[in-house]
Design a protein around this motif. Sequence first.
Motif, PDB file in Angstrom:
ATOM      1  N   GLY A   1       8.886  -4.647   2.286  1.00 23.94           N
ATOM      2  CA  GLY A   1       8.063  -5.838   2.452  1.00 23.94           C
ATOM      3  C   GLY A   1       8.830  -7.051   2.947  1.00 23.94           C
ATOM      4  O   GLY A   1       8.343  -8.178   2.860  1.00 23.94           O
ATOM      5  N   GLN A   2      10.011  -6.830   3.508  1.00 22.29           N
ATOM      6  CA  GLN A   2      10.868  -7.941   3.896  1.00 22.29           C
ATOM      7  C   GLN A   2      10.887  -8.154   5.405  1.00 22.29           C
ATOM      8  O   GLN A   2      10.709  -7.218   6.188  1.00 22.29           O
ATOM      9  CB  GLN A   2      12.295  -7.703   3.399  1.00 22.29           C
ATOM     10  CG  GLN A   2      12.395  -7.487   1.899  1.00 22.29           C
ATOM     11  CD  GLN A   2      11.778  -8.629   1.107  1.00 22.29           C
ATOM     12  OE1 GLN A   2      12.064  -9.805   1.359  1.00 22.29           O
ATOM     13  NE2 GLN A   2      10.925  -8.298   0.142  1.00 22.29           N
TER      14      GLN A   2
ATOM     15  N   GLU B   1       0.817  -1.214   0.000  1.00 20.03           N
ATOM     16  CA  GLU B   1       0.000   0.000   0.000  1.00 20.03           C
ATOM     17  C   GLU B   1       0.850   1.263   0.000  1.00 20.03           C
ATOM     18  O   GLU B   1       0.596   2.202  -0.749  1.00 20.03           O
ATOM     19  CB  GLU B   1      -0.916   0.004   1.225  1.00 20.03           C
ATOM     20  CG  GLU B   1      -2.049  -0.985   1.153  1.00 20.03           C
ATOM     21  CD  GLU B   1      -3.103  -0.717   2.215  1.00 20.03           C
ATOM     22  OE1 GLU B   1      -3.185   0.431   2.693  1.00 20.03           O
ATOM     23  OE2 GLU B   1      -3.848  -1.659   2.558  1.00 20.03           O
ATOM     24  N   PHE B   2       1.863   1.292   0.855  1.00 19.29           N
ATOM     25  CA  PHE B   2       2.661   2.508   1.028  1.00 19.29           C
ATOM     26  C   PHE B   2       3.731   2.669  -0.054  1.00 19.29           C
ATOM     27  O   PHE B   2       4.305   3.741  -0.217  1.00 19.29           O
ATOM     28  CB  PHE B   2       3.333   2.506   2.401  1.00 19.29           C
ATOM     29  CG  PHE B   2       2.401   2.786   3.557  1.00 19.29           C
ATOM     30  CD1 PHE B   2       1.025   2.668   3.431  1.00 19.29           C
ATOM     31  CD2 PHE B   2       2.902   3.155   4.793  1.00 19.29           C
ATOM     32  CE1 PHE B   2       0.173   2.914   4.494  1.00 19.29           C
ATOM     33  CE2 PHE B   2       2.070   3.409   5.872  1.00 19.29           C
ATOM     34  CZ  PHE B   2       0.691   3.284   5.718  1.00 19.29           C
ATOM     35  N   GLY B   3       3.998   1.579  -0.790  1.00 19.05           N
ATOM     36  CA  GLY B   3       5.023   1.653  -1.829  1.00 19.05           C
ATOM     37  C   GLY B   3       4.707   2.693  -2.896  1.00 19.05           C
ATOM     38  O   GLY B   3       5.617   3.319  -3.462  1.00 19.05           O
ATOM     39  N   ALA B   4       3.426   2.906  -3.150  1.00 22.83           N
ATOM     40  CA  ALA B   4       3.030   3.904  -4.147  1.00 22.83           C
ATOM     41  C   ALA B   4       3.429   5.312  -3.720  1.00 22.83           C
ATOM     42  O   ALA B   4       3.494   6.223  -4.551  1.00 22.83           O
ATOM     43  CB  ALA B   4       1.520   3.833  -4.383  1.00 22.83           C
ATOM     44  N   GLU B   5       3.694   5.492  -2.420  1.00 31.86           N
ATOM     45  CA  GLU B   5       4.104   6.794  -1.890  1.00 31.86           C
ATOM     46  C   GLU B   5       5.595   6.812  -1.560  1.00 31.86           C
ATOM     47  O   GLU B   5       6.070   7.685  -0.850  1.00 31.86           O
ATOM     48  CB  GLU B   5       3.266   7.122  -0.649  1.00 31.86           C
ATOM     49  CG  GLU B   5       1.781   7.207  -0.964  1.00 31.86           C
ATOM     50  CD  GLU B   5       0.921   7.472   0.260  1.00 31.86           C
ATOM     51  OE1 GLU B   5       1.413   7.303   1.393  1.00 31.86           O
ATOM     52  OE2 GLU B   5      -0.250   7.867   0.069  1.00 31.86           O
ATOM     53  N   ASP B   6       6.320   5.823  -2.079  1.00 29.75           N
ATOM     54  CA  ASP B   6       7.768   5.717  -1.897  1.00 29.75           C
ATOM     55  C   ASP B   6       8.146   5.570  -0.419  1.00 29.75           C
ATOM     56  O   ASP B   6       9.187   6.049   0.023  1.00 29.75           O
ATOM     57  CB  ASP B   6       8.500   6.904  -2.515  1.00 29.75           C
ATOM     58  CG  ASP B   6       9.953   6.580  -2.847  1.00 29.75           C
ATOM     59  OD1 ASP B   6      10.245   5.395  -3.066  1.00 29.75           O
ATOM     60  OD2 ASP B   6      10.795   7.504  -2.870  1.00 29.75           O
ATOM     61  N   ILE B   7       7.283   4.889   0.333  1.00 31.23           N
ATOM     62  CA  ILE B   7       7.557   4.590   1.741  1.00 31.23           C
ATOM     63  C   ILE B   7       7.893   3.109   1.838  1.00 31.23           C
ATOM     64  O   ILE B   7       7.115   2.256   1.395  1.00 31.23           O
ATOM     65  CB  ILE B   7       6.339   4.893   2.630  1.00 31.23           C
ATOM     66  CG1 ILE B   7       5.942   6.361   2.530  1.00 31.23           C
ATOM     67  CG2 ILE B   7       6.626   4.512   4.085  1.00 31.23           C
ATOM     68  CD1 ILE B   7       4.589   6.668   3.163  1.00 31.23           C
ATOM     69  N   THR B   8       9.035   2.786   2.388  1.00 32.60           N
ATOM     70  CA  THR B   8       9.393   1.385   2.585  1.00 32.60           C
ATOM     71  C   THR B   8       8.863   0.905   3.936  1.00 32.60           C
ATOM     72  O   THR B   8       8.814   1.661   4.903  1.00 32.60           O
ATOM     73  CB  THR B   8      10.912   1.174   2.534  1.00 32.60           C
ATOM     74  OG1 THR B   8      11.539   1.889   3.603  1.00 32.60           O
ATOM     75  CG2 THR B   8      11.478   1.667   1.206  1.00 32.60           C
ATOM     76  N   VAL B   9       8.476  -0.367   3.983  1.00 31.96           N
ATOM     77  CA  VAL B   9       7.974  -0.976   5.219  1.00 31.96           C
ATOM     78  C   VAL B   9       8.613  -2.350   5.355  1.00 31.96           C
ATOM     79  O   VAL B   9       8.373  -3.233   4.525  1.00 31.96           O
ATOM     80  CB  VAL B   9       6.438  -1.115   5.222  1.00 31.96           C
ATOM     81  CG1 VAL B   9       5.951  -1.577   6.587  1.00 31.96           C
ATOM     82  CG2 VAL B   9       5.757   0.196   4.824  1.00 31.96           C
ATOM     83  N   ASN B  10       9.431  -2.521   6.378  1.00 32.91           N
ATOM     84  CA  ASN B  10      10.110  -3.787   6.616  1.00 32.91           C
ATOM     85  C   ASN B  10       9.961  -4.183   8.090  1.00 32.91           C
ATOM     86  O   ASN B  10       9.506  -3.389   8.911  1.00 32.91           O
ATOM     87  CB  ASN B  10      11.590  -3.669   6.250  1.00 32.91           C
ATOM     88  CG  ASN B  10      11.801  -3.499   4.758  1.00 32.91           C
ATOM     89  OD1 ASN B  10      11.619  -4.427   3.985  1.00 32.91           O
ATOM     90  ND2 ASN B  10      12.173  -2.289   4.351  1.00 32.91           N
TER      91      ASN B  10
END
Length: 254
Positions: free
Chosen positions: A242-243, A178-187
């Motif tokens: 996403g890792q 979801e947040f990838g479209a806003e160039d936010i990484t989530v790990n």
Amino acid sequence: MTGSTGDFAGRRIVITGGARGLGAAFVTALAEAGARVCFGDVLHDAGAALAQQLAVQGHDVGYLPLDLARPESVSAFVEAASQRMGGIDGLVNNAAITNSGGRLAGELPVQTWDAVLDVNVRGTWLMCVAAQRWLRESGRGAIVNIASDTALWGAPRLLAYVASKGAVIAMTHSLAREFGAEDITVNAIAPGLTEVEATAYVPGDRHAYYLEGRALRRPQTPADVTGPVLFLLSGAARFVTGQLLPVNGGFVMN
């Protein structure tokens, strides 16, 4: 932006559960790397003392009260932190409670289950959503969720906590998309049993079980976890999202 893990000068990082243990290690390591840090906790005296200690050393660190069990506290904390620093570039969702240790699944009170899930899962979700706007505006937003390797090997007599950390791992995958479209990484990081105040209650046989099962035969310390967290917040990890990274000395391997 450089690709270095040492590019934290002026970076604005928010950390939950930063008053002691792993959280305090993250606060300290990021401050020493040059980041501006604002952290929250329910442990007011310990939080204020840590912030004062680091401020005396010349670091830009602030403490604000935060209770993840109360949605209004999450909103107020993120608003105050963003105003204090002028924005947010990174978020470390570290705060969590256990409460279910030592009990079999059938012995867990519903109230305990709800309390653990409210803080560890709902609180993490609310923090991500509350910080999303600021992370988007940053242009280099990064979220690191602190999970646990207990969710990877199915630690017994810890069901509510294990379930909550499994949910954090799954949530990390979904939020990354979801947040990838806003160039936010989530790990996410999944530490093993770490030598901190919060694990002092853990029976000695569980500590021995971890020690014997690790490829690296030594106790795990907070310093073992700070490096991976700083990496995932840094410019060197801008294409990593996403890792899940287990950090447990090889107790659980992918």
